[in-house]
Write a protein that holds these residues in place. Structure first.
Motif, PDB file in Angstrom:
ATOM      1  N   THR A  46      26.827   1.057  -3.508  1.00  9.77           N
ATOM      2  CA  THR A  46      26.432  -0.337  -3.302  1.00  9.77           C
ATOM      3  C   THR A  46      24.913  -0.420  -3.329  1.00  9.77           C
ATOM      4  O   THR A  46      24.238   0.255  -2.534  1.00  9.77           O
ATOM      5  N   PRO A  47      24.332  -1.200  -4.239  1.00 14.37           N
ATOM      6  CA  PRO A  47      22.867  -1.310  -4.278  1.00 14.37           C
ATOM      7  C   PRO A  47      22.347  -2.113  -3.087  1.00 14.37           C
ATOM      8  O   PRO A  47      22.918  -3.145  -2.729  1.00 14.37           O
ATOM      9  N   ILE A  48      21.285  -1.620  -2.483  1.00 12.91           N
ATOM     10  CA  ILE A  48      20.658  -2.319  -1.356  1.00 12.91           C
ATOM     11  C   ILE A  48      19.340  -2.951  -1.795  1.00 12.91           C
ATOM     12  O   ILE A  48      19.162  -4.160  -1.745  1.00 12.91           O
ATOM     13  N   SER A  49      18.401  -2.117  -2.246  1.00  7.85           N
ATOM     14  CA  SER A  49      17.098  -2.630  -2.678  1.00  7.85           C
ATOM     15  C   SER A  49      16.349  -1.571  -3.467  1.00  7.85           C
ATOM     16  O   SER A  49      16.451  -0.376  -3.171  1.00  7.85           O
ATOM     17  N   PHE A  50      15.623  -2.014  -4.480  1.00  6.58           N
ATOM     18  CA  PHE A  50      14.626  -1.144  -5.101  1.00  6.58           C
ATOM     19  C   PHE A  50      13.594  -0.815  -4.034  1.00  6.58           C
ATOM     20  O   PHE A  50      13.270  -1.653  -3.189  1.00  6.58           O
ATOM     21  N   LEU A  51      13.065   0.400  -4.057  1.00  7.28           N
ATOM     22  CA  LEU A  51      12.058   0.790  -3.073  1.00  7.28           C
ATOM     23  C   LEU A  51      10.666   0.878  -3.694  1.00  7.28           C
ATOM     24  O   LEU A  51       9.770   0.119  -3.339  1.00  7.28           O
ATOM     25  N   ALA A  52      10.499   1.804  -4.638  1.00  8.02           N
ATOM     26  CA  ALA A  52       9.168   2.013  -5.202  1.00  8.02           C
ATOM     27  C   ALA A  52       9.284   2.837  -6.475  1.00  8.02           C
ATOM     28  O   ALA A  52      10.312   3.472  -6.740  1.00  8.02           O
ATOM     29  N   SER A  53       8.221   2.836  -7.248  1.00  7.82           N
ATOM     30  CA  SER A  53       8.149   3.688  -8.435  1.00  7.82           C
ATOM     31  C   SER A  53       6.825   4.439  -8.424  1.00  7.82           C
ATOM     32  O   SER A  53       5.873   4.040  -7.739  1.00  7.82           O
ATOM     33  N   THR A  54       6.779   5.523  -9.152  1.00  6.63           N
ATOM     34  CA  THR A  54       5.551   6.297  -9.286  1.00  6.63           C
ATOM     35  C   THR A  54       5.525   6.928 -10.666  1.00  6.63           C
ATOM     36  O   THR A  54       6.575   7.348 -11.173  1.00  6.63           O
ATOM     37  N   PRO A  55       4.350   6.979 -11.287  1.00  8.89           N
ATOM     38  CA  PRO A  55       4.298   7.720 -12.550  1.00  8.89           C
ATOM     39  C   PRO A  55       4.541   9.199 -12.296  1.00  8.89           C
ATOM     40  O   PRO A  55       4.251   9.709 -11.216  1.00  8.89           O
ATOM     41  N   ASN A  56       5.127   9.859 -13.258  1.00  9.03           N
ATOM     42  CA  ASN A  56       5.099  11.309 -13.235  1.00  9.03           C
ATOM     43  C   ASN A  56       3.775  11.742 -13.846  1.00  9.03           C
ATOM     44  O   ASN A  56       3.098  10.967 -14.512  1.00  9.03           O
ATOM     45  N   ALA A  63       8.066  -2.070  -4.290  1.00 11.81           N
ATOM     46  CA  ALA A  63       8.493  -3.351  -4.860  1.00 11.81           C
ATOM     47  C   ALA A  63       9.933  -3.658  -4.466  1.00 11.81           C
ATOM     48  O   ALA A  63      10.833  -3.693  -5.306  1.00 11.81           O
ATOM     49  N   PRO A  64      10.194  -3.886  -3.169  1.00 10.33           N
ATOM     50  CA  PRO A  64      11.563  -4.180  -2.741  1.00 10.33           C
ATOM     51  C   PRO A  64      12.053  -5.494  -3.339  1.00 10.33           C
ATOM     52  O   PRO A  64      11.265  -6.417  -3.567  1.00 10.33           O
ATOM     53  N   GLY A  65      13.358  -5.563  -3.594  1.00 12.11           N
ATOM     54  CA  GLY A  65      13.925  -6.770  -4.198  1.00 12.11           C
ATOM     55  C   GLY A  65      15.373  -6.945  -3.808  1.00 12.11           C
ATOM     56  O   GLY A  65      15.868  -6.315  -2.867  1.00 12.11           O
ATOM     57  N   SER A  66      16.071  -7.785  -4.547  1.00 10.00           N
ATOM     58  CA  SER A  66      17.452  -8.110  -4.212  1.00 10.00           C
ATOM     59  C   SER A  66      18.417  -7.050  -4.743  1.00 10.00           C
ATOM     60  O   SER A  66      18.099  -6.312  -5.676  1.00 10.00           O
ATOM     61  N   PRO A  67      19.621  -6.983  -4.168  1.00 12.81           N
ATOM     62  CA  PRO A  67      20.643  -6.062  -4.691  1.00 12.81           C
ATOM     63  C   PRO A  67      20.985  -6.345  -6.151  1.00 12.81           C
ATOM     64  O   PRO A  67      21.194  -5.408  -6.938  1.00 12.81           O
ATOM     65  N   ASP A  68      21.064  -7.613  -6.551  1.00 10.77           N
ATOM     66  CA  ASP A  68      21.385  -7.955  -7.938  1.00 10.77           C
ATOM     67  C   ASP A  68      20.297  -7.466  -8.890  1.00 10.77           C
ATOM     68  O   ASP A  68      20.591  -6.948  -9.979  1.00 10.77           O
ATOM     69  N   ASP A  69      19.035  -7.635  -8.505  1.00  8.00           N
ATOM     70  CA  ASP A  69      17.932  -7.157  -9.340  1.00  8.00           C
ATOM     71  C   ASP A  69      18.032  -5.649  -9.540  1.00  8.00           C
ATOM     72  O   ASP A  69      17.825  -5.141 -10.642  1.00  8.00           O
TER      73      ASP A  69
END
Length: 324
Positions: free
Chosen positions: A116-126, A293-299
Motif C-alpha cells: 500500500t503506497p503511503i507517501s513519496f519521501l525523497a530522492s537523491t542523485p547517485n 518531496a512528500p505527496g499523496s498515495p495516488d501520486d
C-alpha cells in the motif's frame, strides 16, 4: 471513542486534529519502520527522521530495523507478509518497487500488488566515485581505461537490483565498456573498499559518499541526475559530460502491506508529510543530498508505475535476469 486524523492547514506546519468516526483505533502499539539496507545510508536517514518526528506526535514507540540483503528483497518480503495494520512499514526504494520485478526471474512478493503506497519521501542523485588509486580524474579517462581493460575494472553497489547496480548497467550500455559488478550488503563495506582501492569505482547515493568526496578520500566523476545537485554544485552530471540523457536517481517511499485500511493509510500520510515539511528538516536533508518531496498515495502509485516501465526497458535491453 475511536480516533482518526484530519489535516488542518495553517500558516506553519500541518497539524493533526482528532475527529470521531474511525473504525480503526490506531496506533496502540509499537510501529516498526523496516530499512532494506545497513545503517548510515539515505534510507536509514529517512527512517530515523520519520521516527524522531512521529515519536513527538504519538504515544507509542517508533522502532527502526535494518534488514539488508538481496537488493532490498529480504526487507520487502518481510513487510509484504506482515499484517496490514499499520505497525510494520517499509522504506521502499526504486530497486524494490521499480527494478526487481523485471530483474528477478521470481520473487516471493509482487513489488506493486503486495504494498500500500503511503507517501513519496525523497530522492537523491547517485554519484560515480572512483578510487584515487585508479589514477584517472575525468570521465573520458575512465572510459578509455575501461575499454582498454574489458571486465577488469570493478564497480561496487549496495546490492544487486538497486538503482546503484542499474546505474552501472546503464553506464555500460551508454559507453560500451564492460565492468565487473561487486555487490555489497551496504555502504559500510563498499566505501572502505573504495578508499583502499580494493574496488575501482562505486555507484553510490550522493548523500552517502559526499563526506568522503569533500575530504578528498575519493574522486567524484559525476552525478547520475540530469541536473547538478544543490548539495554539490561543483560535481558535473554524467549527462553534461557526454552521456546525454543519463538519469538514474535513487528515490525512497514509505510503503505498508497491501490492504491497509484507508484510515490508517491517510493517518500515516499526514504524519509523513508533517515530518518532512519542516523547513529545518528539508534543509538538513538537502545539505546531505536528499530532496524531500512528500505527496499523496495516488501520486506515489503513478510515479512507481512510470519508474517500473522505465527500468523494465533498460533491463530488457541488457538481457540481465537473476534468481532470488
Amino acid at each position: 471513542m475511536a480516533l482518526s486524523w484530519i489535516l488542518m492547514v495553517g500558516v506553519n506546519l500541518p497539524v493533526l486534529a482528532q475527529t470521531q468516526g474511525s473504525t480503526t483505533p490506531w496506533p496502540k502499539q509499537a510501529i516498526r519502520i523496516i530499512v532494506p539496507f545497513t545503517p548510515g545510508g539515505a534510507p536509514d536517514v529517512l527512517a530515523r527522521t520519520l521516527a524522531q518526528s512521529w515519536q513527538k506526535s504519538l504515544s507509542v514507540p517508533i522502532l527502526v530495523e535494518n534488514r539488508p540483503g538481496y537488493g532490498g528483497n529480504i526487507a520487502a518480503d518481510l513487510v509484504a507478509q506482515s499484517p496490514p495494520d499499520g505497525y510494520t512499514l517499509l522504506i521502499g526504494t526504486v530497486g524494490i518497487h521499480a527494478i526487481n520485478g523485471a530483474l528477478y526471474e521470481k520473487l516471493a512478493f509482487d513489488p506493486l500488488k503486495d504494498f500500500t503506497p503511503i507517501s513519496f519521501l525523497a530522492s537523491t542523485p547517485n554519484v560515480l566515485v572512483v578510487s584515487k588509486q585508479v589514477g584517472i580524474t575525468t570521465l573520458p579517462e575512465l572510459i578509455a581505461l575501461a575499454k582498454a581493460k574489458p571486465n577488469q575494472l570493478t564497480y561496487g553497489s549496495s546490492g544487486v537490483g538497486t538503482s546503484l547496480h542499474m546505474s552501472g548497467v546503464l553506464f555500460q550500455e551508454m559507453t560500451g565498456v564492460q565492468l565487473r559488478h561487486i555487490p555489497y550488503k551496504g555502504r559500510a563495506q563498499s566505501l572502505p573498499d573504495l578508499v583502499s582501492g580494493r574496488i575501482d569505482m562505486l555507484f553510490d547515493n550522493l548523500s552517502s559518499s559526499l563526506p568522503l568526496i569533500q575530504s578528498n578520500d575519493i574522486l567524484a566523476i559525476g552525478v547520475t541526475s540530469l541536473k547538478r545537485s544543490p548539495a554539490a554544485q561543483a560535481i558535473p552530471t554524467l549527462a553534461e559530460q557526454g552521456l546525454i540523457g543519463f538519469d538514474a536517481r535513487s528515490w525512497f517511499a514509505l510503503m505498508a502491506p497491501a490492504n491497509l485500511p484507508p484510515e490508517v493509510q491517510m493517518q500515516l500520510n499526514i504524519l509523513t508529510r508533517q515530518a518532512l515539511s519542516s523547513p529545518k528538516v528539508k534543509n538538513k536533508l538537502r545539505l546531505s543530498g536528499l530532496d524531500a518531496a512528500p505527496g499523496s498515495p495516488d501520486d506515489l502509485s503513478h510515479f512507481i508505475s512510470s519508474e517500473s516501465a522505465k527500468w523494465s526497458r533498460v533491463i530488457q535491453r541488457s538481457g540481465i535476469k537473476l534468481e532470488q
